[in-house]
Design a protein around this motif. Structure first.
Motif, PDB file in Angstrom:
ATOM      1  N   PRO A 254       0.837  -1.213   0.000  1.00  0.00           N
ATOM      2  CA  PRO A 254       0.000   0.000   0.000  1.00  0.00           C
ATOM      3  C   PRO A 254       0.864   1.253   0.000  1.00  0.00           C
ATOM      4  O   PRO A 254       1.918   1.292   0.622  1.00  0.00           O
ATOM      5  N   ASN A 255       0.433   2.237  -0.738  1.00  0.00           N
ATOM      6  CA  ASN A 255       1.118   3.521  -0.892  1.00  0.00           C
ATOM      7  C   ASN A 255       2.291   3.404  -1.858  1.00  0.00           C
ATOM      8  O   ASN A 255       2.140   2.931  -2.949  1.00  0.00           O
TER       9      ASN A 255
ATOM     10  N   GLU B  83      -3.047   1.108  -4.208  1.00  0.00           N
ATOM     11  CA  GLU B  83      -4.149   1.068  -3.237  1.00  0.00           C
ATOM     12  C   GLU B  83      -4.678  -0.358  -3.193  1.00  0.00           C
ATOM     13  O   GLU B  83      -5.124  -0.890  -4.203  1.00  0.00           O
TER      14      GLU B  83
END
Length: 253
Positions: free
Chosen positions: A47-48, A176
């Motif tokens: 994530p990110n 995401e």
């Protein structure tokens, strides 16, 4: 006391390597079939922010850093994934044939479930976890498309050879994680402004010794057919049970 000491002398402790422990830490509870050799470790976007370095494909006739692969997903009770034998080998594919049949009967939703998904298989280094070494990634073809677009110098002409081991470029993107009913999303894809070396020579050696084509696992069509029909039989039984339950409810009313 003497016996205990004797046992200690006979016993030789073998410490586990980091790779051995890592493989155990990544084990899954399912034994579902997969199109990639389980011998190799996979890259999973975090994530990110993510920063990767793509290695070159090492076959003699390679024209790209990755190879295109075509997959049928969610097949059988375990939702396994199989390489499409039609797209990959130009051979008969049970799933493709059933997709055609569903389309001819107007069953759009079912045909969509059986569609072929394209991905691009690459070797890469995760710059945030370089100690993990070389990893496989079957990236969405749209990511490969966007990276290729960014690799073209529209003003000055020419191409940024991002997979060059000596003068290549890292690739960054944001990810995401998927949620219920929504797939994972990629955004902010960019190529580093400065050239850099790949890093350890062992990484390129590994890619040379393990060509991408050799990482693929093909299942026989008859086997895929049996797995797929097993799921269909279960679905039919569930539908029949639902119909029976509905009839019982109608009688009670």
């Amino acid at each position: 006391m003497r016996k205990k000491n004797e046992r200690k002398k006979k016993f030789k402790y073998n410490p586990r390597t980091e790779d051995q422990v890592k493989k155990r830490s990544q084990q899954a509870s399912t034994n579902r079939d997969t199109y990639l050799n389980r011998e190799y470790s996979l890259f999973k976007p975090q994530p990110n922010n993510n920063c990767i370095r793509i290695l070159p494909a090492t076959s003699e006739d390679a024209q790209h850093y990755g190879i295109d692969i075509f997959i049928h997903n969610n097949i059988g009770a375990d939702n396994s994934a199989y390489l499409c034998r039609k797209a990959m080998l130009d051979e008969h594919c049970t799933i493709c044939e059933e997709k055609k049949e569903a389309e001819s009967e107007g069953d759009v939703d079912y045909a969509k479930e059986l569609r072929v998904t394209k991905r691009v298989l690459v070797w890469l280094i995760n710059r945030d976890e370089e100690k993990e070494g070389v990893r496989l990634w079957a990236m969405p073809w749209t990511i490969d498309r966007d990276i290729s677009k960014l690799s073209i110098d529209k003003r000055g002409g020419g191409v940024l050879n991002i997979d060059n081991p000596d003068e290549g470029y890292d690739v960054e993107f944001e990810y995401e994680a998927p949620t219920q009913g929504s797939p994972g999303k990629y955004s902010a894809i960019s190529i580093a402004r400065n050239k850099s070396e790949l890093g350890k020579e062992d990484w390129l050696d590994f890619a040379i010794e393990n060509p991408l084509e050799d990482c693929l696992v093909y299942f026989e069509d008859d086997y895929i057919k049996s797995v797929h029909h097993c799921k269909e039989d279960e679905k039919e039984q569930e539908d029949e049970k639902e119909q029976e339950d509905e009839k019982k409810d109608e009688k009670e009313i």
